[in-house]
Write a protein that holds these residues in place. Structure first.
Motif, PDB file in Angstrom:
ATOM      1  N   PRO A  34       0.809  -1.231   0.000  1.00 39.03           N
ATOM      2  CA  PRO A  34       0.000   0.000   0.000  1.00 39.03           C
ATOM      3  C   PRO A  34       0.841   1.279   0.000  1.00 39.03           C
ATOM      4  CG  PRO A  34      -0.218  -1.206   2.094  1.00 39.03           C
ATOM      5  CD  PRO A  34       0.535  -2.086   1.155  1.00 39.03           C
ATOM      6  N   ALA A  35       2.098   1.195   0.463  1.00 41.45           N
ATOM      7  CA  ALA A  35       2.872   2.435   0.658  1.00 41.45           C
ATOM      8  C   ALA A  35       4.046   2.567  -0.302  1.00 41.45           C
ATOM      9  CB  ALA A  35       3.375   2.486   2.099  1.00 41.45           C
ATOM     10  N   MET A  36       4.026   1.816  -1.384  1.00 43.75           N
ATOM     11  CA  MET A  36       5.224   1.711  -2.228  1.00 43.75           C
ATOM     12  C   MET A  36       5.238   2.786  -3.322  1.00 43.75           C
ATOM     13  SD  MET A  36       7.716  -0.570  -2.941  1.00 43.75           S
ATOM     14  CE  MET A  36       8.765  -0.824  -4.356  1.00 43.75           C
ATOM     15  N   PRO A  37       6.320   3.580  -3.426  1.00 48.71           N
ATOM     16  CA  PRO A  37       6.417   4.529  -4.538  1.00 48.71           C
ATOM     17  C   PRO A  37       6.735   3.780  -5.838  1.00 48.71           C
ATOM     18  CG  PRO A  37       8.413   4.603  -3.205  1.00 48.71           C
ATOM     19  CD  PRO A  37       7.497   3.595  -2.557  1.00 48.71           C
ATOM     20  N   SER A  38       6.510   4.433  -6.992  1.00 53.73           N
ATOM     21  CA  SER A  38       6.800   3.737  -8.248  1.00 53.73           C
ATOM     22  C   SER A  38       8.313   3.594  -8.424  1.00 53.73           C
ATOM     23  CB  SER A  38       6.180   4.486  -9.426  1.00 53.73           C
ATOM     24  OG  SER A  38       6.814   5.722  -9.542  1.00 53.73           O
ATOM     25  N   LEU A  39       8.698   2.577  -9.179  1.00 58.04           N
ATOM     26  CA  LEU A  39      10.114   2.219  -9.282  1.00 58.04           C
ATOM     27  C   LEU A  39      10.367   1.745 -10.706  1.00 58.04           C
ATOM     28  CD1 LEU A  39      12.213   2.201  -6.983  1.00 58.04           C
ATOM     29  CD2 LEU A  39      11.724  -0.218  -6.642  1.00 58.04           C
ATOM     30  N   ASP A  40      11.469   2.207 -11.290  1.00 54.73           N
ATOM     31  CA  ASP A  40      11.825   1.839 -12.660  1.00 54.73           C
ATOM     32  C   ASP A  40      11.878   0.326 -12.859  1.00 54.73           C
ATOM     33  OD1 ASP A  40      12.108   3.487 -14.738  1.00 54.73           O
ATOM     34  OD2 ASP A  40      14.311   3.379 -14.818  1.00 54.73           O
ATOM     35  N   GLY A  41      11.184  -0.183 -13.857  1.00 52.75           N
ATOM     36  CA  GLY A  41      11.267  -1.608 -14.185  1.00 52.75           C
ATOM     37  C   GLY A  41      10.478  -2.509 -13.259  1.00 52.75           C
ATOM     38  N   VAL A  42       9.710  -1.895 -12.329  1.00 55.42           N
ATOM     39  CA  VAL A  42       8.932  -2.693 -11.378  1.00 55.42           C
ATOM     40  C   VAL A  42       7.458  -2.300 -11.499  1.00 55.42           C
ATOM     41  CG1 VAL A  42       8.597  -3.271  -8.921  1.00 55.42           C
ATOM     42  CG2 VAL A  42      10.892  -2.705  -9.767  1.00 55.42           C
ATOM     43  N   THR A  43       6.589  -3.308 -11.613  1.00 55.36           N
ATOM     44  CA  THR A  43       5.156  -3.032 -11.598  1.00 55.36           C
ATOM     45  C   THR A  43       4.722  -2.931 -10.144  1.00 55.36           C
ATOM     46  OG1 THR A  43       4.886  -4.309 -13.610  1.00 55.36           O
ATOM     47  CG2 THR A  43       2.885  -3.899 -12.330  1.00 55.36           C
ATOM     48  N   VAL A  44       4.188  -1.771  -9.759  1.00 55.39           N
ATOM     49  CA  VAL A  44       3.815  -1.557  -8.367  1.00 55.39           C
ATOM     50  C   VAL A  44       2.303  -1.383  -8.265  1.00 55.39           C
ATOM     51  CG1 VAL A  44       4.054  -0.029  -6.381  1.00 55.39           C
ATOM     52  CG2 VAL A  44       6.027  -0.468  -7.838  1.00 55.39           C
ATOM     53  N   ALA A  45       1.678  -2.091  -7.325  1.00 54.17           N
ATOM     54  CA  ALA A  45       0.241  -1.958  -7.094  1.00 54.17           C
ATOM     55  C   ALA A  45      -0.004  -1.786  -5.599  1.00 54.17           C
ATOM     56  CB  ALA A  45      -0.488  -3.190  -7.610  1.00 54.17           C
ATOM     57  N   ALA A  46      -1.001  -0.996  -5.259  1.00 55.66           N
ATOM     58  CA  ALA A  46      -1.320  -0.760  -3.847  1.00 55.66           C
ATOM     59  C   ALA A  46      -2.047  -1.961  -3.254  1.00 55.66           C
ATOM     60  CB  ALA A  46      -2.155   0.494  -3.694  1.00 55.66           C
ATOM     61  N   ALA A  47      -2.776  -2.701  -4.106  1.00 55.62           N
ATOM     62  CA  ALA A  47      -3.513  -3.881  -3.622  1.00 55.62           C
ATOM     63  C   ALA A  47      -3.481  -4.950  -4.702  1.00 55.62           C
ATOM     64  CB  ALA A  47      -4.956  -3.499  -3.300  1.00 55.62           C
ATOM     65  N   LEU A  48      -3.644  -6.192  -4.288  1.00 57.84           N
ATOM     66  CA  LEU A  48      -3.632  -7.315  -5.229  1.00 57.84           C
ATOM     67  C   LEU A  48      -4.714  -7.139  -6.299  1.00 57.84           C
ATOM     68  CD1 LEU A  48      -1.957  -9.958  -5.410  1.00 57.84           C
ATOM     69  CD2 LEU A  48      -3.899 -11.112  -4.354  1.00 57.84           C
TER      70      LEU A  48
END
Ligand SMILES: NC(=O)c1ccc[n+]([C@@H]2O[C@H](COP(=O)([O-])OP(=O)(O)OC[C@H]3O[C@@H](n4cnc5c(N)ncnc54)[C@H](OP(=O)(O)O)[C@@H]3O)[C@@H](O)[C@H]2O)c1
Length: 263
Positions: A34-48
């Motif tokens: 839930p608290a992750m900032p976006s990151l190059d080359g990584v798919t980031v989601a707040a929830a499944l």
């Protein structure tokens, strides 16, 4: 290795993600936190629920043990057949995870430690039913990105593993603090005592890692009969000294782990 889904990216999950990115062993890391900032080359989601189907077939669980009851049901509902689920959660047994994830999951329970943050951790792994050599190898490679890996067959040993290597970094940091305090008591300025203690523990650790000699031999190499080191070891190795203290400390941590497992 193509896709790996990391659920929970705090201190330990973050160390793993860093290790995977630096080693390049995971082509496409996906992260749910839930608290992750976006990151190059990584798919980031707040929830499944923000991720499309199908989920990756390799999943690493790195949420706090107390968050597992919340994190597992949405995962169980969408778990691909034969998914490999690797958990780093302290105290959460293979049976607990299997109960909540169902028969589609092949489970590897692991216990890493915090030097994983600099790629120098040690992780102990235990494979659940149905994990084949490929699954073991996959788990091994994912955890090896942050340090050494060892395997156990008897899951009940995880209590002692937790007490030794899981909690162990705290004992070593306490040793640095204790050496610093002892140096100050012996008359050294606090800053000098702190840097001597830190360098002595980290340098000796590195020597123990790289030397072909065992620690007892390395200790003997510093100790001349009747000298200064021998005087100190006379205190540390006396009855009730460091080995007795450490045995009691690890036994207390093991007992606490067993107690927490009983709920
Ligand atoms: N630290 C150690 O020494 C150590 C050693 C061995 C094993 N472990 C294990 O490693 C695991 C993680 O510990 P940690 O110290 O890294 O904890 P942490 O820093 O609190 O990280 C957990 C992360 O998971 C996130 N999270 C919470 N609920 C979630 C959910 N439902 N879905 C996805 N992400 C969720 C948290 O976000 P919020 O903060 O926003 O809630 C947080 O970013 C624990 O199970 C622990 O037992 C830790």
């Amino acid at each position: 290795m193509t896709e790996v889904l990391l659920i929970g990216c705090g201190r330990m999950g973050g160390s793993l993600l860093k290790g995977w990115r630096e080693s390049g062993i995971v082509d496409r890391p996906l992260v749910v936190d839930p608290a992750m900032p976006s990151l190059d080359g990584v798919t980031v989601a707040a929830a499944l629920s923000d991720l499309p189907d199908p989920l990756p077939r390799t999943i690493l669980l790195a949420v706090k043990p107390q968050m597992m009851d919340q994190a597992l049901p949405p995962l169980a509902a969408r778990l691909p057949d034969g998914a490999l689920v690797i958990s780093i959660a302290a105290g959460k047994t293979i049976a607990y995870l299997a109960d909540r994830l169902g028969s589609k999951a092949r489970i590897v329970r692991t216990m890493p430690n915090t030097p994983a943050a600099i790629g120098r951790g040690i992780t102990v792994c235990c494979a659940g039913p149905g994990v084949d050599a490929t699954g073991r190898d996959l788990a091994d490679r994912l955890m090896r990105a942050v340090g050494a890996v060892a395997w156990i067959d008897d899951e009940t040993l995880m209590h002692a593993v937790t007490a030794l290597s899981g909690s162990g970094p705290a004992y070593v940091f306490l040793l640095i603090e204790a050496l610093t305090a002892a140096g100050v008591a012996a008359g050294l300025p606090p800053d000098l005592a702190a840097s001597l203690a830190r360098a002595t523990v980290s340098g000796s650790g590195e020597l123990a890692r790289l030397s072909p000699d065992d620690p007892a031999k390395l200790r003997a190499d510093v100790t001349s009969p009747g000298g200064t080191t021998a005087a100190a070891l006379g205190v540390l190795m006396a009855k009730g000294g460091l080995t007795d203290l450490m045995t009691r400390a690890v036994a207390a941590a093991t007992a606490r782990s067993q107690e927490l497992a009983r709920g």
